[in-house]
Design a protein around this motif. Structure first.
Motif, PDB file in Angstrom:
ATOM      1  N   SER A 198      38.390  50.467  20.576  1.00 39.85           N
ATOM      2  CA  SER A 198      37.021  50.809  20.981  1.00 39.85           C
ATOM      3  C   SER A 198      36.005  50.527  19.882  1.00 39.85           C
ATOM      4  N   ASP A 199      36.429  50.608  18.611  1.00 33.10           N
ATOM      5  CA  ASP A 199      35.477  50.503  17.496  1.00 33.10           C
ATOM      6  C   ASP A 199      35.839  49.380  16.532  1.00 33.10           C
ATOM      7  N   PHE A 200      36.497  48.318  17.026  1.00 30.05           N
ATOM      8  CA  PHE A 200      37.006  47.288  16.119  1.00 30.05           C
ATOM      9  C   PHE A 200      35.906  46.586  15.324  1.00 30.05           C
ATOM     10  N   ALA A 201      34.680  46.580  15.816  1.00 26.32           N
ATOM     11  CA  ALA A 201      33.586  45.908  15.112  1.00 26.32           C
ATOM     12  C   ALA A 201      33.028  46.763  13.972  1.00 26.32           C
ATOM     13  N   GLN A 202      33.483  48.007  13.864  1.00 25.28           N
ATOM     14  CA  GLN A 202      32.982  48.910  12.831  1.00 25.28           C
ATOM     15  C   GLN A 202      33.995  49.018  11.685  1.00 25.28           C
ATOM     16  N   PRO A 203      33.516  49.334  10.474  1.00 23.82           N
ATOM     17  CA  PRO A 203      34.463  49.617   9.390  1.00 23.82           C
ATOM     18  C   PRO A 203      35.298  50.851   9.743  1.00 23.82           C
ATOM     19  N   LEU A 204      36.612  50.726   9.623  1.00 20.97           N
ATOM     20  CA  LEU A 204      37.503  51.831   9.985  1.00 20.97           C
ATOM     21  C   LEU A 204      38.480  52.078   8.841  1.00 20.97           C
ATOM     22  N   PRO A 205      38.181  53.035   7.975  1.00 19.15           N
ATOM     23  CA  PRO A 205      39.098  53.350   6.869  1.00 19.15           C
ATOM     24  C   PRO A 205      40.474  53.744   7.406  1.00 19.15           C
ATOM     25  N   VAL A 206      41.501  53.267   6.739  1.00 19.53           N
ATOM     26  CA  VAL A 206      42.861  53.579   7.176  1.00 19.53           C
ATOM     27  C   VAL A 206      43.104  55.090   7.138  1.00 19.53           C
ATOM     28  N   THR A 228      53.498  47.933  16.187  1.00 22.69           N
ATOM     29  CA  THR A 228      52.633  46.820  16.589  1.00 22.69           C
ATOM     30  C   THR A 228      53.007  45.484  15.963  1.00 22.69           C
ATOM     31  N   SER A 229      53.860  45.502  14.954  1.00 21.04           N
ATOM     32  CA  SER A 229      54.252  44.325  14.156  1.00 21.04           C
ATOM     33  C   SER A 229      53.157  43.881  13.188  1.00 21.04           C
ATOM     34  N   LEU A 230      52.044  44.610  13.099  1.00 25.23           N
ATOM     35  CA  LEU A 230      50.925  44.274  12.230  1.00 25.23           C
ATOM     36  C   LEU A 230      50.531  45.477  11.379  1.00 25.23           C
ATOM     37  N   SER A 231      49.810  45.217  10.293  1.00 21.86           N
ATOM     38  CA  SER A 231      49.167  46.304   9.562  1.00 21.86           C
ATOM     39  C   SER A 231      47.897  46.684  10.317  1.00 21.86           C
ATOM     40  N   PRO A 232      47.322  47.862  10.071  1.00 22.83           N
ATOM     41  CA  PRO A 232      46.066  48.226  10.742  1.00 22.83           C
ATOM     42  C   PRO A 232      44.959  47.202  10.516  1.00 22.83           C
ATOM     43  N   LEU A 233      44.843  46.666   9.299  1.00 18.24           N
ATOM     44  CA  LEU A 233      43.813  45.671   9.012  1.00 18.24           C
ATOM     45  C   LEU A 233      44.051  44.391   9.789  1.00 18.24           C
ATOM     46  N   GLN A 234      45.296  43.947   9.863  1.00 19.44           N
ATOM     47  CA  GLN A 234      45.610  42.736  10.636  1.00 19.44           C
ATOM     48  C   GLN A 234      45.329  42.952  12.120  1.00 19.44           C
ATOM     49  N   PHE A 235      45.641  44.147  12.598  1.00 18.61           N
ATOM     50  CA  PHE A 235      45.403  44.467  14.005  1.00 18.61           C
ATOM     51  C   PHE A 235      43.913  44.379  14.317  1.00 18.61           C
ATOM     52  N   GLN A 236      43.089  45.002  13.470  1.00 17.42           N
ATOM     53  CA  GLN A 236      41.646  44.959  13.679  1.00 17.42           C
ATOM     54  C   GLN A 236      41.122  43.529  13.589  1.00 17.42           C
ATOM     55  N   LYS A 237      41.649  42.752  12.659  1.00 21.80           N
ATOM     56  CA  LYS A 237      41.211  41.372  12.493  1.00 21.80           C
ATOM     57  C   LYS A 237      41.517  40.549  13.744  1.00 21.80           C
ATOM     58  N   GLN A 238      42.709  40.745  14.317  1.00 20.78           N
ATOM     59  CA  GLN A 238      43.048  39.987  15.525  1.00 20.78           C
ATOM     60  C   GLN A 238      42.162  40.393  16.696  1.00 20.78           C
ATOM     61  N   LEU A 239      41.869  41.681  16.833  1.00 16.46           N
ATOM     62  CA  LEU A 239      40.955  42.119  17.891  1.00 16.46           C
ATOM     63  C   LEU A 239      39.596  41.452  17.728  1.00 16.46           C
ATOM     64  N   ARG A 240      39.093  41.401  16.498  1.00 20.22           N
ATOM     65  CA  ARG A 240      37.795  40.786  16.246  1.00 20.22           C
ATOM     66  C   ARG A 240      37.806  39.294  16.587  1.00 20.22           C
ATOM     67  N   LEU A 241      38.825  38.592  16.135  1.00 22.24           N
ATOM     68  CA  LEU A 241      38.867  37.144  16.352  1.00 22.24           C
ATOM     69  C   LEU A 241      39.032  36.797  17.832  1.00 22.24           C
ATOM     70  N   ILE A 242      39.860  37.557  18.536  1.00 23.50           N
ATOM     71  CA  ILE A 242      40.057  37.299  19.967  1.00 23.50           C
ATOM     72  C   ILE A 242      38.769  37.546  20.740  1.00 23.50           C
ATOM     73  N   GLU A 243      38.051  38.622  20.404  1.00 19.55           N
ATOM     74  CA  GLU A 243      36.789  38.903  21.081  1.00 19.55           C
ATOM     75  C   GLU A 243      35.737  37.854  20.733  1.00 19.55           C
ATOM     76  N   ALA A 244      35.684  37.417  19.480  1.00 22.66           N
ATOM     77  CA  ALA A 244      34.731  36.371  19.097  1.00 22.66           C
ATOM     78  C   ALA A 244      35.016  35.086  19.868  1.00 22.66           C
ATOM     79  N   ARG A 245      36.266  34.745  19.998  1.00 18.96           N
ATOM     80  CA  ARG A 245      36.642  33.539  20.763  1.00 18.96           C
ATOM     81  C   ARG A 245      36.203  33.665  22.213  1.00 18.96           C
ATOM     82  N   ARG A 246      36.420  34.852  22.781  1.00 20.57           N
ATOM     83  CA  ARG A 246      35.997  35.061  24.174  1.00 20.57           C
ATOM     84  C   ARG A 246      34.494  34.874  24.318  1.00 20.57           C
TER      85      ARG A 246
END
Length: 293
Positions: A198-206, A228-246
């Motif tokens: 819900s908040d992937f575009a915001q800074p989210l401290p671990v 998830t097979s990812l770190s929290p930072l990698q997870f957020q990064k993938q959400l951001r990139l997928i949404e940007a691509r969309r």
């Protein structure tokens, strides 16, 4: 897989699918997919779901694991994991059709208690199996409600409950059972994932995410990667990139506009990470995707 289920999926999808081949239904969490030719690669961070393929073939990749499945098979995803998918067999004369249902954790919890199912060890987050006959029959009757809209408010929860029951009782039961235990690690991580989604575009401290999950920082890092097979930072990064691509593909946004919209402060950094994930810089990737479509 019965012909009756294929006919029901085809009727609704043919009438309601949008330009991307997605037919959203009035039943929450239930979507039908239609394609008349093989698709380009689709990137996503999948939610827990079950997908019943009733015609055609599909391939899903998670990390180094590749899953090829087709008519009569079901794909079950039991965690929020990054996937690359592609419809590999479809034509105008014989379209690809599938039914996708989001798995409801609350419903799985209720049923697991009633069925007295014991907790199981963590399993692989993606698996494919032949579709259980009872699951296919429950899916067919669920789709039948779409042809009688007045019945949906009254009967949808009964049939959704039945379908989740047969999933737990059938071949996929051991894989999805862990979703139903309220204090399991996967449930705790799911709370943090919901915040990330819900908040992937915001800074989210671990530290904040670990607090949401009710875990220590070290435990949270360990279990988040396990689930998830990812770190929290990698997870957020993938959400951001997928949404940007969309946004670039579907809405025509420029690379810089999409980058800032999803939380990047540096366009060069966005471009580097985009290329690392999708294999091409944004402009070339969007152009190639549009041409293939």
């Amino acid at each position: 897989m019965t012909q009756a289920l294929l006919d029901a999926v085809a009727r609704y999808a043919n009438a309601h699918a949008d330009s991307d081949g997605i037919a959203v239904t009035p039943i929450p969490g239930l979507t039908l997919i239609r394609a008349t030719r093989p698709s380009a690669l689709q990137y996503a961070v999948s939610k827990p779901l079950v997908a019943l393929v009733v015609q055609g073939q599909k391939r899903v990749t998670m990390g180094n694991d590749v899953f090829d499945f087709g008519a009569g098979d079901s794909l079950v995803v039991t965690a929020d994991v990054p996937t690359i998918s592609q419809i590999t067999e479809a034509s105008v004369g014989r379209p690809y059709f599938s039914l996708v249902l989001d798995l409801e954790r609350a419903l799985l919890t209720e049923l697991s208690v009633e069925m007295r199912l014991a907790p199981v060890a963590d399993a692989a987050p993606i698996r494919t199996e032949p579709t259980h006959a009872e699951v296919a029959d429950a899916a067919r009757r669920l789709l039948h409600l779409l042809e009688r809209p007045a019945s949906i408010p009254v009967l949808k929860m009964l049939l959704l409950r039945e379908m989740h029951y047969w999933l737990l009782a059938g071949r996929h039961g051991s894989a999805i059972r862990r979703l139903g235990w309220p204090d399991s690690n996967i449930q705790r991580i799911a709370k943090a994932v919901a915040v990330l989604r819900s908040d992937f575009a915001q800074p989210l401290p671990v530290e904040k995410l670990a607090a949401v999950a009710g875990m220590s920082l070290s435990s949270f890092h360990q279990h988040f990667r396990q689930v998830t097979s990812l770190s929290p930072l990698q997870f957020q990064k993938q959400l951001r990139l997928i949404e940007a691509r969309r946004q670039m593909v579907a809405e025509g946004a420029s690379a810089s506009t999409a980058a800032y919209a999803v939380g990047y402060e540096s366009v060069p950094q966005f471009t580097r990470e985009y290329r690392r994930m999708f294999g091409m810089p944004p402009v070339r990737d969007v152009s190639a995707t549009r041409m293939s479509a």
